[in-house]
Write an enzyme that holds these catalytic residues in place. Structure first.
Site, PDB file in Angstrom:
ATOM      1  N   LYS A   1      37.464  32.999  43.273  1.00 55.43           N
ATOM      2  CA  LYS A   1      36.534  31.886  43.486  1.00 55.43           C
ATOM      3  C   LYS A   1      35.829  31.982  44.838  1.00 55.43           C
ATOM      4  O   LYS A   1      34.648  31.637  44.946  1.00 55.43           O
ATOM      5  CB  LYS A   1      37.263  30.543  43.373  1.00 55.43           C
ATOM      6  CG  LYS A   1      38.178  30.191  44.539  1.00 55.43           C
ATOM      7  CD  LYS A   1      38.729  28.798  44.400  1.00 55.43           C
ATOM      8  CE  LYS A   1      39.673  28.470  45.549  1.00 55.43           C
ATOM      9  NZ  LYS A   1      39.005  28.447  46.852  1.00 55.43           N
ATOM     10  N   THR A   2      36.537  32.436  45.877  1.00 58.13           N
ATOM     11  CA  THR A   2      35.891  32.545  47.193  1.00 58.13           C
ATOM     12  C   THR A   2      34.743  33.543  47.137  1.00 58.13           C
ATOM     13  O   THR A   2      33.669  33.313  47.708  1.00 58.13           O
ATOM     14  CB  THR A   2      36.919  32.968  48.261  1.00 58.13           C
ATOM     15  OG1 THR A   2      38.009  32.045  48.268  1.00 58.13           O
ATOM     16  CG2 THR A   2      36.272  33.008  49.641  1.00 58.13           C
TER      17      THR A   2
ATOM     18  N   ASP B   1      34.111  23.356  47.473  1.00 55.93           N
ATOM     19  CA  ASP B   1      35.294  24.161  47.161  1.00 55.93           C
ATOM     20  C   ASP B   1      36.495  23.236  46.975  1.00 55.93           C
ATOM     21  O   ASP B   1      36.552  22.150  47.551  1.00 55.93           O
ATOM     22  CB  ASP B   1      35.551  25.152  48.302  1.00 55.93           C
ATOM     23  CG  ASP B   1      36.618  26.170  47.943  1.00 55.93           C
ATOM     24  OD1 ASP B   1      36.967  26.294  46.759  1.00 55.93           O
ATOM     25  OD2 ASP B   1      37.108  26.855  48.864  1.00 55.93           O
ATOM     26  N   GLU B   2      37.481  23.664  46.151  1.00 52.72           N
ATOM     27  CA  GLU B   2      38.720  22.908  45.904  1.00 52.72           C
ATOM     28  C   GLU B   2      38.412  21.473  45.476  1.00 52.72           C
ATOM     29  O   GLU B   2      38.981  20.501  45.980  1.00 52.72           O
ATOM     30  CB  GLU B   2      39.605  22.902  47.165  1.00 52.72           C
ATOM     31  CG  GLU B   2      39.960  24.283  47.706  1.00 52.72           C
ATOM     32  CD  GLU B   2      40.962  25.036  46.857  1.00 52.72           C
ATOM     33  OE1 GLU B   2      41.302  24.559  45.752  1.00 52.72           O
ATOM     34  OE2 GLU B   2      41.394  26.123  47.288  1.00 52.72           O
TER      35      GLU B   2
ATOM     36  N   GLN C   1      45.820  23.220  39.659  1.00 51.33           N
ATOM     37  CA  GLN C   1      46.364  23.361  41.011  1.00 51.33           C
ATOM     38  C   GLN C   1      46.138  22.099  41.852  1.00 51.33           C
ATOM     39  O   GLN C   1      46.118  22.171  43.082  1.00 51.33           O
ATOM     40  CB  GLN C   1      45.742  24.572  41.708  1.00 51.33           C
ATOM     41  CG  GLN C   1      46.103  25.898  41.049  1.00 51.33           C
ATOM     42  CD  GLN C   1      45.666  27.095  41.868  1.00 51.33           C
ATOM     43  OE1 GLN C   1      46.240  27.405  42.912  1.00 51.33           O
ATOM     44  NE2 GLN C   1      44.652  27.793  41.393  1.00 51.33           N
TER      45      GLN C   1
ATOM     46  N   ARG D   1      51.581  32.538  42.721  1.00 48.29           N
ATOM     47  CA  ARG D   1      51.483  33.141  44.062  1.00 48.29           C
ATOM     48  C   ARG D   1      51.917  34.599  44.032  1.00 48.29           C
ATOM     49  O   ARG D   1      51.667  35.347  44.976  1.00 48.29           O
ATOM     50  CB  ARG D   1      52.396  32.406  45.070  1.00 48.29           C
ATOM     51  CG  ARG D   1      52.096  30.941  45.363  1.00 48.29           C
ATOM     52  CD  ARG D   1      50.655  30.672  45.665  1.00 48.29           C
ATOM     53  NE  ARG D   1      49.936  30.324  44.435  1.00 48.29           N
ATOM     54  CZ  ARG D   1      48.621  30.364  44.308  1.00 48.29           C
ATOM     55  NH1 ARG D   1      47.868  30.764  45.308  1.00 48.29           N
ATOM     56  NH2 ARG D   1      48.057  30.015  43.171  1.00 48.29           N
TER      57      ARG D   1
END
Length: 758
Positions: free
Chosen positions: A55-56, A242-243, A273, A623
């Protein structure tokens, strides 16, 4: 060759009329879904980005694409992140693509962007352009002054609790006049709204703002001044967030107002998340996106570039048990040519200490196989779980670091507890005495402490001795003398009891009778319950020591070792702190009911909290790049009491075909092909409980606890074994409680679930 980042007006017009025939290399490197997310620039767009899906990279490339295509100039783009670190990383990476023009993009955290706006328009909410932003300590001190002026009993209604309530109101976009009377009647004798109003007025008098105000004031300005709002609506052609799953109500309202005119809002996030409801995040913001923006385009990024197919399959299967989600399924970027990877290792152990030993042994095995410690993480549900792992890592000589917070013995509440013990066993410890003399608040102010210091210096005596002398004079006010005399008397009593009480019992008494535990019970801040858990674990840990002086020496050595940093260290952190990170190997210990999912969370939030706990489990699994090791204990000492545990329901929600069971022999009896870890098909557990497969579930699906049948009958006079106290003989039986004469520990009362017949 034409420069794609030439931002002159002529060049922008030329590019708009004559678009390039081929896409830039940095666009070609994206997968089809990522490319679609980058190029879909007009109108509302929701990019559902699963863990490890890049995504970044999408956000950064999208910024570069809009500039290269001439859709906007840098200062016409607003890109909002949640952390300063994320903002710095984005700006650096965008600069690599587009050059120094990236500096003109409005890119930063919600708070940083709002500060820029308030510096220009703060007068509309009573602030001058040079207003001060108060930190948490200053905020609390100011609120305490207001409560004191209003004659609010700070012992009954701690300021920390009211501050937490006020911040929640601000997260919801509520100014004092918009808070309902019902919401404000449960604290501070029903006067919390009045105190909120007084607090806000005092901030304006001081020309100050707290962090919650930064967004709240901007909301107020946008609602009251349409002229100002229209300036920013016209200024920002494109808004990116973002987020998005972590936004609160105030942030959501702020974004809606800014994008009312152009509707060019791109939100990137993952509903699976969303794990920060305790600090105001509202998962409903992302779940309602298509309803809030009926013409929205939803793009799912499901190609994962991080984890093995096995890990992705397990995590995806687990999260499908949540009902409130938009839905997506992670898969590897090149699923056909990728090895499935190692199965998730599931280990059941007898107790928490055995779990810590096993976990550290596994780390040592990985070390011998040349795995870097920095690529290994231990992720726990709550901070109090860290102590056993820290102690074991120290014993094994494995360097480690705690991410997102201090090590266990460095936590404020643990340092305070240790200070109390230090004074009991070393009354001349001035640093410890000064640390806790007014903690909790006893009415011993700075003037009193200063007078004690002066007397101590002039008489060359420790502070405790100086305090004993000064209370026999009229140097202090009567109330201060009385309070100080009572505290000295308490320390004397605890010192006299030290010889006859075991360390855990004595420390528990000190923390209770000093009022320190009560102080945190009354603290309504999000950190309060965690600090109480840490104190209980601290007391539990003392049960391993014969003397408190020996324990204090151990802590001193541990703290000294902690200062010796290592470039290669294992990572220990909570699941919340792990979000956004990735490691080759991830350990997930403590997967037991009441610990994970967390009992307090379930009691407070019911089904909604259960789904957030499951999202935490999903975050933990994703993770890992190569391997995941999940563990649970049949028995665990919680708050100095041994309790039987059953495996977390999340274990039963993992697909069996991707899990390798490695429980201790005999831990839950003989398992069969139909069994699931901790849920044997036909054997009796050590507690004597038979646990059967749920016949209503299809073959291959998960299992649950369905019945308990006591199969072990205890008799008076029978010889038994207890994991902690050793061998003994049953003397009395009262239901599940047994009174036993142990060979070494003497007579104890224990639960039958902790003993074995021999």
């Amino acid at each position: 060759m034409s420069d794609p980042f030439d931002l002159s007006e002529e060049h922008i017009l030329e590019r708009a009329e004559n678009p390039p025939s081929t896409a830039p290399a940095w666009l070609e490197d994206l997968n089809p879904e990522q490319r679609e997310a980058v190029k879909e620039s007009e109108g509302p767009v929701l990019v559902l980005s699963g863990a490890g899906t890049g995504k970044t990279r999408v956000l950064i490339t999208r910024l570069a694409y809009m500039l290269a295509e001439g859709k906007a100039r840098p200062w016409q783009i607003l890109s909002v992140t949640f952390t300063n670190r994320a903002a710095r990383e984005m700006r650096e990476r965008v600069t690599e693509l587009v050059g120094p023009t990236a500096e003109d993009i409005w890119l930063g955290t919600f708070h940083a962007i709002c500060v820029k706006i308030l510096r220009r328009h703060g007068e509309l909410v009573g602030l001058k352009s040079n207003f001060t932003i108060l930190d948490s300590d200053d905020q609390l001190r100011l609120l305490k002054q207001i409560m004191e002026a209003a004659n609010i009993d700070s012992k009954k209604w701690p300021a920390q609790g009211l501050m937490g309530i006020i911040q929640r109101w601000k997260d919801q976009g509520l100014t004092p006049e918009r808070v309902s009377n019902i919401a404000g009647r449960n604290y501070a004798a029903g006067r919390s709204i009045q105190l909120y109003q007084a607090y806000q007025e005092r901030l304006k008098t001081l020309n100050a703002s707290d962090f919650g105000d930064l967004i709240l004031h901007c909301l107020t300005i946008f609602k009251k001044s349409t002229d100002v709002l229209s300036v920013y609506q016209e200024k920002f052609h494109y808004v990116m967030v973002d987020e998005y799953q972590d936004t609160n109500v105030a942030q959501y309202l702020w974004l809606r107002l800014l994008t009312q005119t152009r509707h060019n809002l791109c939100c990137v996030g993952d509903d699976d998340q969303s794990i920060y409801s305790w600090r105001g995040a509202e998962v409903g913001n992302i779940l309602r996106f298509e309803k809030d923006f009926p013409d929205a385009k939803v793009i799912r990024l499901e190609r994962n570039y991080r984890s093995t197919p096995t890990i992705l399959a397990a995590a995806s299967h687990l999260i499908t048990h949540n009902e409130d989600r938009l839905g997506k399924t992670l898969r590897t970027a090149n699923n056909e040519n990728v090895e499935p990877g190692a199965p998730i290792k599931l280990r059941g152990l007898w107790d928490g200490q055995e779990e810590a030993r096993w976990l550290v042994d596994e780390i040592e095995i990985l070390q011998r196989e040349n795995h870097k410690l920095s690529d290994i993480a231990i992720l726990v549900r709550t901070g109090f779980q860290m102590l056993e792992f820290e102690e074991r890592l120290i014993t094994a000589g494995i360097p480690y670091r705690v991410v997102g917070g201090p090590r266990f013995y460095e936590r404020m509440e643990i340092r305070d507890a240790i200070a109390y013990l230090r004074i009991v066993f070393q009354p001349n410890d001035d640093l410890a005495f000064e640390r806790i003399i007014n903690k909790p608040k006893r009415g011993i102010g700075q003037n009193t402490v200063q007078k004690i210091h002066i007397l101590a210096r002039t008489t060359s005596t420790p502070l405790m001795e100086a305090a004993k002398r000064i209370i026999e004079t009229d140097e202090l006010r009567a109330q201060a003398r009385s309070t100080l005399r009572a505290l000295i008397k308490e320390f004397s009593k605890w010192r006299n009891l030290a010889e006859s009480m075991v360390p855990a019992e004595l420390s528990a008494m000190i923390l209770e009778e000093s009022g320190y535990v009560e102080m945190w019970k009354k603290d309504n801040s999000p950190e309060g319950p965690g600090r109480l858990d840490n104190l209980r674990e601290f007391v539990t840990g003392l049960d391993e020591w014969d003397s408190i002086p020996g324990f204090l020496e151990h802590v001193s050595l541990v703290m000294d070792n902690d200062t010796q940093s290592s470039s290669d260290s294992a990572n220990l952190m909570t699941l919340h702190a792990a979000k956004g990170l990735e490691f080759d190997t991830v350990f997930l210990p403590g997967w037991e009911e009441d610990i994970f999912p967390n009992r307090r969370s379930l009691d407070e939030g019911g089904q909604k909290s259960l789904e957030e706990e499951r999202r935490l489990a999903y975050v933990g699994l994703t993770r890992a790049r190569q391997r995941v090791l999940v563990s649970f204990a049949a028995n665990r000492r919680v708050y100095n009491q041994w309790k039987s545990s059953i495996p977390s329901r999340f274990i039963s929600e993992l697909p069996k075909s991707f899990v390798q069971e490695e429980s201790e022999a005999g831990l839950y009896g003989q398992s069969s092909e139909d069994s699931w870890p901790g849920f044997p098909g036909g054997g009796a557990s050590k507690s004597g409980a038979r646990i059967a497969r749920d016949p209503q579930l299809a073959d291959g699906e998960y299992y649950s606890l369905t019945q308990h049948e006591l199969e072990v009958v205890f008799k008076v006079g029978e010889r038994i074994f207890h994991q902690k106290f050793g061998y003994g003989v049953i003397k009395e039986i009262d239901g599940s409680k047994l009174e036993i004469d142990f060979e070494k520990a003497g007579r104890k009362k224990v639960l039958d679930s902790f003993i074995q017949t021999i």
